[in-house]
Motif scaffolding. Structure first.
Motif, PDB file in Angstrom:
ATOM      1  N   SER A  15       0.829  -1.205   0.000  1.00  0.00           N
ATOM      2  CA  SER A  15       0.000   0.000   0.000  1.00  0.00           C
ATOM      3  C   SER A  15       0.860   1.251   0.000  1.00  0.00           C
ATOM      4  CB  SER A  15      -0.897  -0.010   1.249  1.00  0.00           C
ATOM      5  OG  SER A  15      -1.478   1.253   1.445  1.00  0.00           O
ATOM      6  N   ALA A  16       0.363   2.280  -0.650  1.00  0.00           N
ATOM      7  CA  ALA A  16       1.098   3.545  -0.691  1.00  0.00           C
ATOM      8  C   ALA A  16       1.234   4.134   0.702  1.00  0.00           C
ATOM      9  CB  ALA A  16       0.386   4.527  -1.608  1.00  0.00           C
ATOM     10  N   ASN A  17       0.339   3.730   1.615  1.00  0.00           N
ATOM     11  CA  ASN A  17       0.370   4.268   2.977  1.00  0.00           C
ATOM     12  C   ASN A  17       1.002   3.304   3.972  1.00  0.00           C
ATOM     13  OD1 ASN A  17      -1.049   6.669   2.238  1.00  0.00           O
ATOM     14  ND2 ASN A  17      -2.965   5.491   2.231  1.00  0.00           N
ATOM     15  N   ALA A  18       1.655   2.245   3.474  1.00  0.00           N
ATOM     16  CA  ALA A  18       2.251   1.256   4.370  1.00  0.00           C
ATOM     17  C   ALA A  18       3.346   1.883   5.214  1.00  0.00           C
ATOM     18  CB  ALA A  18       2.839   0.104   3.554  1.00  0.00           C
ATOM     19  N   ASP A  19       3.409   1.474   6.497  1.00  0.00           N
ATOM     20  CA  ASP A  19       4.465   2.001   7.355  1.00  0.00           C
ATOM     21  C   ASP A  19       5.736   1.169   7.177  1.00  0.00           C
ATOM     22  OD1 ASP A  19       4.136  -0.355   8.743  1.00  0.00           O
ATOM     23  OD2 ASP A  19       3.044   0.554  10.401  1.00  0.00           O
ATOM     24  N   SER A  25       8.264  -6.204   6.667  1.00  0.00           N
ATOM     25  CA  SER A  25       7.619  -7.516   6.777  1.00  0.00           C
ATOM     26  C   SER A  25       7.345  -8.107   5.403  1.00  0.00           C
ATOM     27  CB  SER A  25       6.311  -7.392   7.568  1.00  0.00           C
ATOM     28  OG  SER A  25       6.548  -6.980   8.881  1.00  0.00           O
ATOM     29  N   ARG A  26       6.867  -7.280   4.477  1.00  0.00           N
ATOM     30  CA  ARG A  26       6.591  -7.758   3.117  1.00  0.00           C
ATOM     31  C   ARG A  26       7.885  -8.174   2.422  1.00  0.00           C
ATOM     32  NH1 ARG A  26       1.748  -6.153   0.735  1.00  0.00           N
ATOM     33  NH2 ARG A  26       0.112  -6.053   2.322  1.00  0.00           N
ATOM     34  N   MET A  27       8.944  -7.424   2.663  1.00  0.00           N
ATOM     35  CA  MET A  27      10.250  -7.810   2.106  1.00  0.00           C
ATOM     36  C   MET A  27      10.660  -9.192   2.598  1.00  0.00           C
ATOM     37  SD  MET A  27      12.448  -4.294   2.437  1.00  0.00           S
ATOM     38  CE  MET A  27      12.166  -2.871   1.366  1.00  0.00           C
ATOM     39  N   ALA A  28      10.517  -9.406   3.906  1.00  0.00           N
ATOM     40  CA  ALA A  28      10.893 -10.698   4.489  1.00  0.00           C
ATOM     41  C   ALA A  28      10.000 -11.813   3.956  1.00  0.00           C
ATOM     42  CB  ALA A  28      10.804 -10.624   6.008  1.00  0.00           C
ATOM     43  N   ASP A  29       8.696 -11.546   3.850  1.00  0.00           N
ATOM     44  CA  ASP A  29       7.764 -12.559   3.328  1.00  0.00           C
ATOM     45  C   ASP A  29       8.082 -12.927   1.880  1.00  0.00           C
ATOM     46  OD1 ASP A  29       6.464 -12.559   5.731  1.00  0.00           O
ATOM     47  OD2 ASP A  29       4.841 -11.214   5.085  1.00  0.00           O
ATOM     48  N   SER A  30       8.678 -11.976   1.140  1.00  0.00           N
ATOM     49  CA  SER A  30       9.017 -12.227  -0.261  1.00  0.00           C
ATOM     50  C   SER A  30      10.356 -12.943  -0.418  1.00  0.00           C
ATOM     51  CB  SER A  30       9.060 -10.895  -1.022  1.00  0.00           C
ATOM     52  OG  SER A  30       7.810 -10.244  -0.972  1.00  0.00           O
ATOM     53  N   GLY A  31      11.023 -13.213   0.699  1.00  0.00           N
ATOM     54  CA  GLY A  31      12.303 -13.913   0.646  1.00  0.00           C
ATOM     55  C   GLY A  31      13.506 -12.997   0.560  1.00  0.00           C
ATOM     56  N   ALA A  36      15.337  -6.788   3.775  1.00  0.00           N
ATOM     57  CA  ALA A  36      14.444  -6.478   4.888  1.00  0.00           C
ATOM     58  C   ALA A  36      15.234  -6.045   6.118  1.00  0.00           C
ATOM     59  CB  ALA A  36      13.580  -7.695   5.225  1.00  0.00           C
ATOM     60  N   LEU A  37      16.327  -6.756   6.404  1.00  0.00           N
ATOM     61  CA  LEU A  37      17.142  -6.403   7.569  1.00  0.00           C
ATOM     62  C   LEU A  37      17.788  -5.044   7.385  1.00  0.00           C
ATOM     63  CD1 LEU A  37      18.314  -7.177  10.293  1.00  0.00           C
ATOM     64  CD2 LEU A  37      20.125  -8.431   9.090  1.00  0.00           C
ATOM     65  N   SER A  38      18.301  -4.800   6.193  1.00  0.00           N
ATOM     66  CA  SER A  38      18.916  -3.501   5.913  1.00  0.00           C
ATOM     67  C   SER A  38      17.882  -2.372   6.055  1.00  0.00           C
ATOM     68  CB  SER A  38      19.502  -3.498   4.503  1.00  0.00           C
ATOM     69  OG  SER A  38      20.003  -2.220   4.168  1.00  0.00           O
ATOM     70  N   TYR A  39      16.675  -2.631   5.572  1.00  0.00           N
ATOM     71  CA  TYR A  39      15.610  -1.630   5.657  1.00  0.00           C
ATOM     72  C   TYR A  39      15.236  -1.368   7.113  1.00  0.00           C
ATOM     73  CZ  TYR A  39      11.269   0.820   4.582  1.00  0.00           C
ATOM     74  OH  TYR A  39      10.281   1.771   4.496  1.00  0.00           O
ATOM     75  N   LEU A  40      15.127  -2.451   7.900  1.00  0.00           N
ATOM     76  CA  LEU A  40      14.807  -2.288   9.318  1.00  0.00           C
ATOM     77  C   LEU A  40      15.849  -1.439  10.032  1.00  0.00           C
ATOM     78  CD1 LEU A  40      13.622  -5.766  10.690  1.00  0.00           C
ATOM     79  CD2 LEU A  40      12.313  -3.642  10.621  1.00  0.00           C
ATOM     80  N   PRO A  45      12.985   3.245  14.380  1.00  0.00           N
ATOM     81  CA  PRO A  45      12.563   4.401  15.179  1.00  0.00           C
ATOM     82  C   PRO A  45      13.443   4.549  16.411  1.00  0.00           C
ATOM     83  CG  PRO A  45      11.081   2.551  15.526  1.00  0.00           C
ATOM     84  CD  PRO A  45      12.015   2.140  14.432  1.00  0.00           C
ATOM     85  N   ALA A  46      13.292   5.662  17.094  1.00  0.00           N
ATOM     86  CA  ALA A  46      14.114   5.914  18.282  1.00  0.00           C
ATOM     87  C   ALA A  46      13.902   4.838  19.340  1.00  0.00           C
ATOM     88  CB  ALA A  46      13.789   7.298  18.853  1.00  0.00           C
ATOM     89  N   LYS A  47      12.662   4.388  19.490  1.00  0.00           N
ATOM     90  CA  LYS A  47      12.351   3.326  20.452  1.00  0.00           C
ATOM     91  C   LYS A  47      11.528   2.247  19.749  1.00  0.00           C
ATOM     92  CE  LYS A  47      12.445   6.202  24.615  1.00  0.00           C
ATOM     93  NZ  LYS A  47      11.677   6.643  25.821  1.00  0.00           N
ATOM     94  N   PRO A  48      12.199   1.287  19.096  1.00  0.00           N
ATOM     95  CA  PRO A  48      11.475   0.225  18.377  1.00  0.00           C
ATOM     96  C   PRO A  48      10.576  -0.557  19.334  1.00  0.00           C
ATOM     97  CG  PRO A  48      13.815   0.207  17.840  1.00  0.00           C
ATOM     98  CD  PRO A  48      13.657   1.123  19.007  1.00  0.00           C
TER      99      PRO A  48
END
Length: 431
Positions: A15-19, A25-31, A36-40, A45-48
């Protein structure tokens, strides 16, 4: 292809509004775990929150980043899933104390089923063995046996092998009855306790190098010990230094056994060639290689049927160096293809500048059949692309008709010409 399509589909369905968490999560689900780890990590955020850290922990574990996985696990509230990942990470990083801390939390707070509790207690014993804490390991085994008697074969094997590795094979005797006769841990423990002879152990060992080494020590059979350590080196379980030390430690006794005179090293190569024991030959050649440049080449040649052993010795610089090879080439002057190939193999283990020096000297002494390979390797050693191109061109010319080597020489030649800025020459050769 399917993985690519699933990832492409992910790009169109987010979604265009996905956080940020949903995107990761979608990256990880896609393999795309690394993405996904790099993106995370770049969008943290300051306090995950807890769900963010749980996803990060799972991806760190899958990526083999165990140190950071342990850090993240410590930041999460206890759960069986977090404990399982942390325990696996601790074992992977050889941190038995940390693994045991997590196992204790899992045992007391995890509400484990009976099978899970049994497995966790077995893992605690494993941590004591890793720490070489024989006393605590043994008492934990006794309590485990009391609670879960009879042991499974897997459990008995771990107990026996663990105690044997700690020099406590005598304490493992009660658990030998649970093991098959051909179980390697049982054979080793029986041998250590004198329940079978070294020869019986060898006959049962099916080539297992640990048992062969153990039997060789008890028999005081240096050839059996060398055979075992060559197999261990080939399997990556010991270093080239350890095998080399074994060669040298036994060389004097072999020289006495086969009446080789100290100081008269010029007569040794012919005498060694007549020795029927291959392990004695290699031990003597290793010793001689430090005194006679011919021995380095002979040693590598004697290991032709054990390429992993030869490669490990060459990589460690144990089978010849630039000065001995140059002296050898000076003395030999003309080599057949087999000897030339042995020199090439030894030279490959040297530093680039030393390899280049040796190969240049070898080119004059090598037969025509070996020159093309030497020229190709000289091209690889050349940091100057013009010099490399010259070697590849000469190698290309040596092929009377197109073959695999000539095709590779042409490709390398074109690449070197482009690197040197000779684009017109490269284009001409591409036609």
């Amino acid at each position: 292809m399917l993985k690519f399509l699933s990832f492409s589909l992910f790009l169109f369905t987010v979604s265009a509004n996905a956080d940020e968490f949903e995107i990761a999560s979608r990256m990880a689900d896609s393999g795309a775990d690394a993405l996904a780890l790099s993106y995370l990590e770049s969008h943290a955020p300051a306090k995950p929150d807890e769900k963010w850290k749980n996803l990060e922990l799972a991806l760190l574990s899958k990526s083999g980043k165990y140190e950071k996985a342990l850090d993240v696990a410590n930041q999460l509230p206890f759960s069986q899933k977090t404990a399982d990942i942390a325990i696996s990470a601790a074992f992977s990083r050889s941190k038995p104390a940390i693994a045991r801390d997590w196992l204790a939390r899992l045992i007391w707070n995890g509400n484990l089923p009976k099978a899970g509790l049994r497995q966790a207690r077995g893992s605690v014993i494993r941590t004591y063995v890793m720490e070489k804490d024989g006393k605590d390991a043994y008492y934990a085994m006794l309590r485990f046996d009391q609670d879960y008697h009879p042991l499974s074969k897997t459990e008995a094997h771990e107990f026996v092998s663990g105690l044997s590795s700690l020099g406590m094979a005598k304490d493992a005797i009660p658990w030998l009855v649970f093991l098959d006769e051909n179980d390697e841990a049982k054979i080793g423990a029986e041998l250590e306790n004198g329940l079978i002879s070294p020869d019986e152990a060898v006959s049962k060992a099916n080539g297992n190098p640990e048992i062969l080494l153990q039997a060789g020590k008890l028999k005081q059979d240096p050839s059996l010990e060398i055979e075992a350590e060559e197999a261990l080196l080939s399997a990556g379980k010991i270093s080239a230094d350890a095998l080399w030390k074994r060669y040298l430690d036994n060389a004097i006794s072999y020289s006495n056994k086969y009446a080789l005179l100290q100081g008269d090293y010029g007569s040794w190569p012919d005498a060694i060639a007549k020795i029927p024991d291959p392990y004695a030959r290699r031990s003597l050649l290793a010793y001689l290689s430090e005194k006679d440049p011919k021995a380095s080449v002979l040693l590598v040649g004697s290991l032709e049927d054990e390429p992993k052993v030869a490669a490990a010795l060459l990589k460690a610089g144990k089978a010849g160096n630039a000065s001995t090879l140059l002296q050898y080439l000076k003395e030999e002057k003309a080599l057949d293809a087999k000897k030339a190939n042995l020199v090439i193999r030894i030279a490959e283990g040297l530093k680039k500048d030393e390899e280049k020096t040796v190969l240049s000297a070898l080119l004059a002494a090598a037969p025509t059949a070996s020159k093309q390979s030497i020229m190709m390797k000289l091209g690889k050693c050349s940091e100057n692309p013009e010099e490399a191109a010259a070697w590849y061109f000469q190698a290309f010319l040596l092929s009377p008709k197109p073959d695999e080597i000539s095709r590779q020489a042409k490709l390398d030649l074109i690449s070197s010409l482009r690197e040197a800025g000779f684009f017109d020459d490269a284009k001409a050769l591409e036609k």
